[in-house]
Design an enzyme around this catalytic site. Structure first.
Site, short mmCIF file in Angstrom:
data_model
loop_
_atom_site.label_atom_id
_atom_site.label_comp_id
_atom_site.label_asym_id
_atom_site.label_seq_id
_atom_site.Cartn_x
_atom_site.Cartn_y
_atom_site.Cartn_z
N CYS A 86 39.58 54.41 42.93
CA CYS A 86 40.91 54.23 43.83
C CYS A 86 41.11 55.68 44.36
O CYS A 86 40.36 56.38 44.86
CB CYS A 86 41.79 53.34 43.26
N HIS A 190 38.83 48.33 42.49
CA HIS A 190 38.99 48.61 41.06
C HIS A 190 38.30 47.92 40.27
O HIS A 190 38.16 46.65 39.98
CB HIS A 190 40.59 47.90 40.88
N GLU A 192 37.91 47.57 37.10
CA GLU A 192 38.81 47.12 36.07
C GLU A 192 39.35 45.74 36.21
O GLU A 192 40.05 44.92 35.25
CB GLU A 192 39.72 48.09 35.51
#
Length: 210
Positions: A86, A190, A192
């Site tokens: 990001c 992202h 994650e």
């Protein structure tokens, strides 16, 4: 066992990123959350997260004594694999044009500027699940295929040389979703937060041999 430095500079979804990296590593890598220059300089891999405004993130990174120098030694001198996530990807740029002009790391030439969709129905921030367009370049990026990833941002990194763009995303018009140059890679999404597809991506990064 290789060690992975997850950079802690006060700007990033660290806990989620750490948990995802540890899960993706499956006991084969040690993930260390750190801003210690010596640890970073000697890391086998480096991950730079980032959430918020470009200028605030770059300032926070710069205020950690010796941290940028240690990252540069590991990545630019030793050639260790690097992943920006990001705003961590955006900081690779020459400059960010959010709240004025802020110099970036300049590891990949280009600017970070506001996403301006040509379709008025496409809302900014670009938030939610989206599929990458034409992921290519290193196996790290090409392996994503058509798996949707999770995005949340209003600005994007536009490299000077489109050959440094490793994938695009379409949200009322296309903009870069991933960049790659040598041992340096970055993703606007992202991993994650991208469930199994994100974990698979991180697992590839932990094995990536650029």
């Amino acid at each position: 066992m290789q060690n992975v430095a997850l950079i802690d500079y006060g700007s990033g979804n660290l806990r989620s990123a750490e948990k995802a990296l540890v899960k993706a590593a499956d006991g084969q890598s040690e993930v260390v959350v750190t801003c210690d220059p010596e640890t970073v300089a000697n890391a086998d891999r480096i991950v730079l997260p980032g959430v918020g405004a470009f200028s605030a993130c770059m300032t926070a990174l710069s205020e950690r004594p010796g941290l940028i120098e240690a990252m540069t030694q590991a990545v630019r001198t030793k050639g260790q694999p690097f992943l920006g996530i990001c705003v961590g990807m955006q900081l690779l740029a020459s400059r960010g044009l959010e709240f004025g002009e802020t110099r970036g790391l300049d590891w990949i030439g280009g600017d970070v500027r506001r996403v301006e969709p040509t379709d008025a129905a496409a809302k900014i921030p670009h938030m939610g699940w989206n599929t990458l367009v034409s992921p290519h370049g290193p196996d790290l990026i090409a392996g994503i295929g058509d798996a949707p990833m999770y995005f949340t941002h209003s600005f994007a990194f536009y490299p000077d040389d489109e050959r440094d763009v490793a994938a695009w995303v379409d949200h009322g018009g296309r903009f870069p979703a991933a960049v790659a140059k040598g041992n340096v890679a970055g993703v606007q999404f992202h991993p994650e937060k991208s469930q199994s597809a994100g974990l698979a991506f991180l697992a590839r990064f932990l094995e990536w041999r650029p």
